[in-house]
Scaffold this motif. Structure first.
Motif, mmCIF file in Angstrom:
data_model
loop_
_atom_site.group_PDB
_atom_site.id
_atom_site.type_symbol
_atom_site.label_atom_id
_atom_site.label_comp_id
_atom_site.label_asym_id
_atom_site.label_seq_id
_atom_site.Cartn_x
_atom_site.Cartn_y
_atom_site.Cartn_z
ATOM 1 N N MET A 170 0.820 -1.192 0.000
ATOM 2 C CA MET A 170 0.000 0.000 0.000
ATOM 3 C C MET A 170 0.862 1.252 0.000
ATOM 4 S SD MET A 170 -3.085 1.023 2.623
ATOM 5 C CE MET A 170 -3.425 -0.674 2.862
ATOM 6 N N SER A 171 1.859 1.350 0.893
ATOM 7 C CA SER A 171 2.691 2.547 0.932
ATOM 8 C C SER A 171 3.580 2.635 -0.302
ATOM 9 C CB SER A 171 3.540 2.571 2.202
ATOM 10 O OG SER A 171 4.406 1.477 2.238
ATOM 11 N N GLU A 172 3.720 1.518 -1.048
ATOM 12 C CA GLU A 172 4.510 1.544 -2.267
ATOM 13 C C GLU A 172 3.860 2.447 -3.312
ATOM 14 O OE1 GLU A 172 5.116 -1.697 0.232
ATOM 15 O OE2 GLU A 172 3.349 -1.568 -1.000
ATOM 16 N N ALA A 173 2.555 2.651 -3.225
ATOM 17 C CA ALA A 173 1.830 3.464 -4.193
ATOM 18 C C ALA A 173 1.984 4.962 -3.897
ATOM 19 C CB ALA A 173 0.356 3.088 -4.189
ATOM 20 N N ALA A 192 6.625 12.090 0.126
ATOM 21 C CA ALA A 192 5.886 13.288 0.546
ATOM 22 C C ALA A 192 4.442 12.940 0.891
ATOM 23 C CB ALA A 192 5.934 14.352 -0.552
ATOM 24 N N ASP A 193 3.817 12.056 0.101
ATOM 25 C CA ASP A 193 2.445 11.631 0.387
ATOM 26 C C ASP A 193 2.384 10.843 1.687
ATOM 27 O OD1 ASP A 193 1.351 12.803 -1.874
ATOM 28 O OD2 ASP A 193 1.448 10.960 -3.070
ATOM 29 N N ILE A 194 3.333 9.964 1.898
ATOM 30 C CA ILE A 194 3.376 9.174 3.135
ATOM 31 C C ILE A 194 3.480 10.103 4.333
ATOM 32 C CG2 ILE A 194 4.750 7.529 4.487
ATOM 33 C CD1 ILE A 194 5.435 6.174 1.781
ATOM 34 N N SER A 195 4.366 11.085 4.240
ATOM 35 C CA SER A 195 4.538 12.046 5.324
ATOM 36 C C SER A 195 3.248 12.816 5.580
ATOM 37 C CB SER A 195 5.671 13.016 4.974
ATOM 38 O OG SER A 195 5.809 13.986 5.965
ATOM 39 N N ARG A 196 2.567 13.233 4.517
ATOM 40 C CA ARG A 196 1.327 14.008 4.675
ATOM 41 C C ARG A 196 0.206 13.149 5.240
ATOM 42 N NH1 ARG A 196 -1.138 17.751 6.747
ATOM 43 N NH2 ARG A 196 -2.956 18.524 5.676
ATOM 44 N N ILE A 197 0.109 11.892 4.824
ATOM 45 C CA ILE A 197 -0.920 11.001 5.365
ATOM 46 C C ILE A 197 -0.708 10.808 6.863
ATOM 47 C CG2 ILE A 197 -1.814 8.640 5.341
ATOM 48 C CD1 ILE A 197 -1.109 8.625 2.291
ATOM 49 N N VAL A 198 0.528 10.568 7.263
ATOM 50 C CA VAL A 198 0.837 10.390 8.688
ATOM 51 C C VAL A 198 0.513 11.674 9.449
ATOM 52 C CG1 VAL A 198 2.717 10.028 10.347
ATOM 53 C CG2 VAL A 198 2.556 8.575 8.323
ATOM 54 N N GLU A 199 0.884 12.814 8.897
ATOM 55 C CA GLU A 199 0.599 14.096 9.540
ATOM 56 C C GLU A 199 -0.905 14.306 9.701
ATOM 57 O OE1 GLU A 199 1.555 18.862 8.866
ATOM 58 O OE2 GLU A 199 1.839 17.460 7.216
ATOM 59 N N ARG A 259 2.218 0.081 9.695
ATOM 60 C CA ARG A 259 3.408 -0.195 8.892
ATOM 61 C C ARG A 259 4.393 0.974 8.907
ATOM 62 N NH1 ARG A 259 0.819 -2.047 4.985
ATOM 63 N NH2 ARG A 259 0.460 -0.099 3.908
ATOM 64 N N GLU A 260 3.887 2.209 8.920
ATOM 65 C CA GLU A 260 4.760 3.380 8.793
ATOM 66 C C GLU A 260 5.345 3.879 10.114
ATOM 67 O OE1 GLU A 260 5.890 4.612 5.965
ATOM 68 O OE2 GLU A 260 4.708 3.130 4.868
#
Length: 84
Positions: free
Chosen positions: A1-4, A8-15, A44-45
């Motif tokens: 999932m996080s591979e997609a 920057a998107d991962i950081s924003r989703i977590v934020e 996972r993150e």
């Protein structure tokens, strides 16, 4: 999932997931992750301790669910969140 998602998107989703006023529905609308998928994503993150803190913080929090919010709340963030 996080591979997609790019970093920057991962950081924003977590934020967004950590923000009290950002509902799960806003994350789903922007990134396609429903609440169940977001929980898996965060597991996972984040490291285990951070994930437990996040779950404790978001579990039962009215502001994380649009349907449970007061109809007076029209925004997904605190006015002072994005300071210039």
């Amino acid at each position: 999932m996080s591979e997609a998602y790019n970093p920057a998107d991962i950081s924003r989703i977590v934020e967004m997931a950590w923000e009290d006023r950002t509902p799960f529905e806003a994350i789903e609308q922007l990134y396609g992750l429903n609440q169940h998928q977001l929980i898996k994503f965060m597991r996972r993150e984040l490291n285990a301790g951070s994930f437990r803190l996040w779950r404790a913080r978001t579990s039962g929090r009215v502001t994380k669910h649009t349907a449970l919010r007061s109809p007076d709340v029209k925004r997904g963030y605190c006015p002072s969140q994005y300071k210039r």
